[in-house]
Design a protein around this motif. Structure first.
Motif, PDB file in Angstrom:
ATOM      1  N   PHE A   4     -65.764  56.412 -32.638  1.00  0.00           N
ATOM      2  CA  PHE A   4     -66.696  55.347 -33.023  1.00  0.00           C
ATOM      3  C   PHE A   4     -68.085  55.845 -33.413  1.00  0.00           C
ATOM      4  CE2 PHE A   4     -63.720  53.474 -29.949  1.00  0.00           C
ATOM      5  CZ  PHE A   4     -63.220  52.430 -30.692  1.00  0.00           C
ATOM      6  N   ALA A   5     -68.357  57.159 -33.259  1.00  0.00           N
ATOM      7  CA  ALA A   5     -69.696  57.709 -33.532  1.00  0.00           C
ATOM      8  C   ALA A   5     -70.756  56.993 -32.696  1.00  0.00           C
ATOM      9  CB  ALA A   5     -70.028  57.633 -35.016  1.00  0.00           C
ATOM     10  N   ASP A   6     -70.406  56.656 -31.454  1.00  0.00           N
ATOM     11  CA  ASP A   6     -71.324  55.965 -30.544  1.00  0.00           C
ATOM     12  C   ASP A   6     -71.161  56.585 -29.162  1.00  0.00           C
ATOM     13  OD1 ASP A   6     -72.858  54.290 -28.988  1.00  0.00           O
ATOM     14  OD2 ASP A   6     -72.115  52.445 -29.891  1.00  0.00           O
ATOM     15  N   SER A   7     -72.242  57.134 -28.623  1.00  0.00           N
ATOM     16  CA  SER A   7     -72.188  57.822 -27.330  1.00  0.00           C
ATOM     17  C   SER A   7     -72.504  56.906 -26.156  1.00  0.00           C
ATOM     18  CB  SER A   7     -73.160  59.005 -27.330  1.00  0.00           C
ATOM     19  OG  SER A   7     -74.478  58.568 -27.624  1.00  0.00           O
ATOM     20  N   ASN A   8     -72.673  55.609 -26.409  1.00  0.00           N
ATOM     21  CA  ASN A   8     -73.066  54.676 -25.343  1.00  0.00           C
ATOM     22  C   ASN A   8     -71.965  53.689 -24.979  1.00  0.00           C
ATOM     23  OD1 ASN A   8     -75.782  55.687 -25.184  1.00  0.00           O
ATOM     24  ND2 ASN A   8     -76.219  54.591 -27.084  1.00  0.00           N
ATOM     25  N   LEU A   9     -70.724  53.986 -25.337  1.00  0.00           N
ATOM     26  CA  LEU A   9     -69.634  53.053 -25.052  1.00  0.00           C
ATOM     27  C   LEU A   9     -69.096  53.201 -23.638  1.00  0.00           C
ATOM     28  CD1 LEU A   9     -67.680  53.239 -28.435  1.00  0.00           C
ATOM     29  CD2 LEU A   9     -69.287  51.488 -27.664  1.00  0.00           C
ATOM     30  N   LEU A  10     -69.453  54.269 -22.963  1.00  0.00           N
ATOM     31  CA  LEU A  10     -69.061  54.455 -21.561  1.00  0.00           C
ATOM     32  C   LEU A  10     -70.328  54.529 -20.716  1.00  0.00           C
ATOM     33  CD1 LEU A  10     -66.743  54.942 -19.529  1.00  0.00           C
ATOM     34  CD2 LEU A  10     -67.109  57.391 -19.863  1.00  0.00           C
ATOM     35  N   GLN A  11     -70.483  53.570 -19.794  1.00  0.00           N
ATOM     36  CA  GLN A  11     -71.672  53.493 -18.961  1.00  0.00           C
ATOM     37  C   GLN A  11     -71.257  53.495 -17.489  1.00  0.00           C
ATOM     38  OE1 GLN A  11     -74.757  53.571 -20.130  1.00  0.00           O
ATOM     39  NE2 GLN A  11     -74.232  53.414 -22.302  1.00  0.00           N
ATOM     40  N   THR A  12     -72.101  54.089 -16.648  1.00  0.00           N
ATOM     41  CA  THR A  12     -71.874  54.082 -15.205  1.00  0.00           C
ATOM     42  C   THR A  12     -73.130  53.589 -14.505  1.00  0.00           C
ATOM     43  OG1 THR A  12     -72.579  56.397 -15.000  1.00  0.00           O
ATOM     44  CG2 THR A  12     -70.221  55.986 -15.313  1.00  0.00           C
ATOM     45  N   GLU A  13     -72.917  52.898 -13.391  1.00  0.00           N
ATOM     46  CA  GLU A  13     -74.049  52.400 -12.613  1.00  0.00           C
ATOM     47  C   GLU A  13     -73.637  52.285 -11.151  1.00  0.00           C
ATOM     48  OE1 GLU A  13     -75.135  48.298 -13.145  1.00  0.00           O
ATOM     49  OE2 GLU A  13     -73.193  47.818 -14.055  1.00  0.00           O
ATOM     50  N   THR A  14     -74.644  52.266 -10.283  1.00  0.00           N
ATOM     51  CA  THR A  14     -74.412  52.085  -8.853  1.00  0.00           C
ATOM     52  C   THR A  14     -75.141  50.829  -8.381  1.00  0.00           C
ATOM     53  OG1 THR A  14     -76.300  53.502  -8.322  1.00  0.00           O
ATOM     54  CG2 THR A  14     -74.130  54.549  -8.439  1.00  0.00           C
TER      55      THR A  14
ATOM     56  N   ASN B  80     -74.730  47.835  -2.710  1.00  0.00           N
ATOM     57  CA  ASN B  80     -73.658  47.754  -1.707  1.00  0.00           C
ATOM     58  C   ASN B  80     -72.694  48.940  -1.800  1.00  0.00           C
ATOM     59  OD1 ASN B  80     -72.690  47.045  -4.189  1.00  0.00           O
ATOM     60  ND2 ASN B  80     -71.506  45.267  -3.478  1.00  0.00           N
ATOM     61  N   ASN B  81     -73.232  50.075  -2.245  1.00  0.00           N
ATOM     62  CA  ASN B  81     -72.445  51.302  -2.363  1.00  0.00           C
ATOM     63  C   ASN B  81     -71.214  51.110  -3.256  1.00  0.00           C
ATOM     64  OD1 ASN B  81     -74.287  52.533  -0.724  1.00  0.00           O
ATOM     65  ND2 ASN B  81     -73.005  52.518   1.114  1.00  0.00           N
ATOM     66  N   LEU B  82     -71.439  50.463  -4.383  1.00  0.00           N
ATOM     67  CA  LEU B  82     -70.365  50.231  -5.338  1.00  0.00           C
ATOM     68  C   LEU B  82     -70.692  50.984  -6.624  1.00  0.00           C
ATOM     69  CD1 LEU B  82     -67.754  48.531  -5.284  1.00  0.00           C
ATOM     70  CD2 LEU B  82     -68.979  46.787  -6.592  1.00  0.00           C
ATOM     71  N   TYR B  83     -69.731  51.760  -7.072  1.00  0.00           N
ATOM     72  CA  TYR B  83     -69.896  52.554  -8.297  1.00  0.00           C
ATOM     73  C   TYR B  83     -69.073  51.880  -9.400  1.00  0.00           C
ATOM     74  CZ  TYR B  83     -70.196  56.682 -11.308  1.00  0.00           C
ATOM     75  OH  TYR B  83     -70.448  57.544 -12.344  1.00  0.00           O
ATOM     76  N   ILE B  84     -69.707  51.538 -10.528  1.00  0.00           N
ATOM     77  CA  ILE B  84     -69.056  50.778 -11.590  1.00  0.00           C
ATOM     78  C   ILE B  84     -69.064  51.591 -12.884  1.00  0.00           C
ATOM     79  CG2 ILE B  84     -69.074  48.656 -12.953  1.00  0.00           C
ATOM     80  CD1 ILE B  84     -70.473  47.282 -10.644  1.00  0.00           C
ATOM     81  N   THR B  85     -67.891  51.736 -13.458  1.00  0.00           N
ATOM     82  CA  THR B  85     -67.738  52.378 -14.762  1.00  0.00           C
ATOM     83  C   THR B  85     -67.359  51.306 -15.773  1.00  0.00           C
ATOM     84  OG1 THR B  85     -66.975  54.418 -13.706  1.00  0.00           O
ATOM     85  CG2 THR B  85     -66.546  54.170 -16.065  1.00  0.00           C
ATOM     86  N   THR B  86     -68.150  51.194 -16.833  1.00  0.00           N
ATOM     87  CA  THR B  86     -67.923  50.155 -17.843  1.00  0.00           C
ATOM     88  C   THR B  86     -67.581  50.806 -19.178  1.00  0.00           C
ATOM     89  OG1 THR B  86     -69.491  48.668 -16.749  1.00  0.00           O
ATOM     90  CG2 THR B  86     -68.900  48.154 -19.022  1.00  0.00           C
ATOM     91  N   LEU B  87     -66.447  50.392 -19.714  1.00  0.00           N
ATOM     92  CA  LEU B  87     -65.957  50.914 -20.986  1.00  0.00           C
ATOM     93  C   LEU B  87     -65.954  49.790 -22.015  1.00  0.00           C
ATOM     94  CD1 LEU B  87     -64.489  53.195 -22.606  1.00  0.00           C
ATOM     95  CD2 LEU B  87     -62.350  52.268 -21.700  1.00  0.00           C
TER      96      LEU B  87
END
Length: 292
Positions: free
Chosen positions: A260-270, A273-280
């Motif tokens: 896709f020529a886009d480096s921001n399609l995979l994001q991670t955040e915390t 409540n000690n929850l780690y979220i990966t968003t695609l």
């Protein structure tokens, strides 16, 4: 002649000299040919002599324009062919790198599964047999989909379910999976085998640093014409590995960038409540759906 021989830039002066010589030949032949045809018309012969320089200039300009237009045409055609070859080479290189990344994501999962099978053969042979059967089905599905760049959500989640069944055998009651899929996303497309490393990453960082039972949440939805997949897992904030900077996520980012020529399609955040979220996020277009 210019169709077979294209002069280089430093030889353009030679082309102009050749055009001047050709102009002189044409003007010379025209002069003596017309004088021969109108031998008894002195006034017309005087007009031919008077107009000779002008006719030479006009002939030179016309021949030069034709030569330059010819050169431009062939060079544009050559440039178009070169651009086509370059694009084809880039596509082949991109496909080769995509295949390399896809195959690199599988071995570490296979090694972990084989280690678990080995451990189960000692303490629980029945579960080991079940895991081997599911692992064989998973690998068979991997080989079957090896040439598929795009799959729909329904196919990908079926593939992920095989992987989750293997992990449930490994971790038994410690692992709970909560899958939430919106109905309108089942026909949407995403790159094949892209989600499995993310889920594996969540299980790894969620389970490996604790002996308690955990829940991995997978949510699939459609937002702003993009397929959004969120994978959430608990994590230990004191463990630096939970930052998710391993090979799996970096390879997925690279693969998404190639597609896709886009480096921001995979994001991670915390979260607190000690929850780690990966968003695609996978952009959806009609041409992608047609490729499936």
């Amino acid at each position: 002649m210019l169709g077979y021989y294209q002069p280089k830039n430093e030889r353009m002066l030679f082309l102009l000299l050749l055009t001047a010589i050709l102009t002189a030949i044409i003007v010379f032949l025209a002069k003596y040919g017309l004088n021969y045809l109108f031998v008894n018309q002195k006034e017309y012969q005087l007009f031919l002599d008077f107009s000779l320089p002008y006719r030479a200039i006009i002939a030179f300009l016309c021949l030069t324009w034709c030569a330059l237009a010819n050169i431009l045409w062939y060079r544009l055609e050559e440039q178009s062919e070169t651009q086509g070859r370059l694009l084809a080479a880039q596509n082949l290189a991109k496909e080769a790198e995509l295949n390399k990344l896809r195959h690199q994501l599988q071995p570490h999962f296979l090694f972990n599964s084989l280690n678990s099978v080995y451990a189960l053969t000692i303490v629980n042979p029945t579960e080991a047999g079940t895991m081997i059967t599911k692992l064989a089905a998973f690998l068979r599905g991997t080989l079957k989909r090896d040439d598929e760049v795009w799959v729909n959500v329904a196919e990908e989640m079926e593939y992920i379910q095989l992987y989750l069944d293997i992990e449930k055998v490994r971790f038994s009651h410690r692992l709970t999976i909560d899958v939430q899929i919106e109905e309108n996303t089942l026909g949407l497309c995403l790159p094949g085998t892209l989600l499995q490393p993310i889920v594996e990453n969540a299980i790894k960082f969620g389970l490996y640093n604790t002996s308690a039972a955990i829940t991995i949440t997978i949510k699939v939805k459609l937002e702003n014409n993009a397929l959004v997949i969120c994978v959430a897992n608990p994590y230990d904030p004191e463990m630096t590995a939970s930052k998710g900077t391993g090979f799996g996520l970096s390879a997925i980012r690279r693969r998404l960038y190639l597609l896709f020529a886009d480096s921001n399609l995979l994001q991670t955040e915390t979260q607190n409540n000690n929850l780690y979220i990966t968003t695609l996020k996978i952009p959806q277009k009609d041409d992608k759906n047609d490729t499936n």
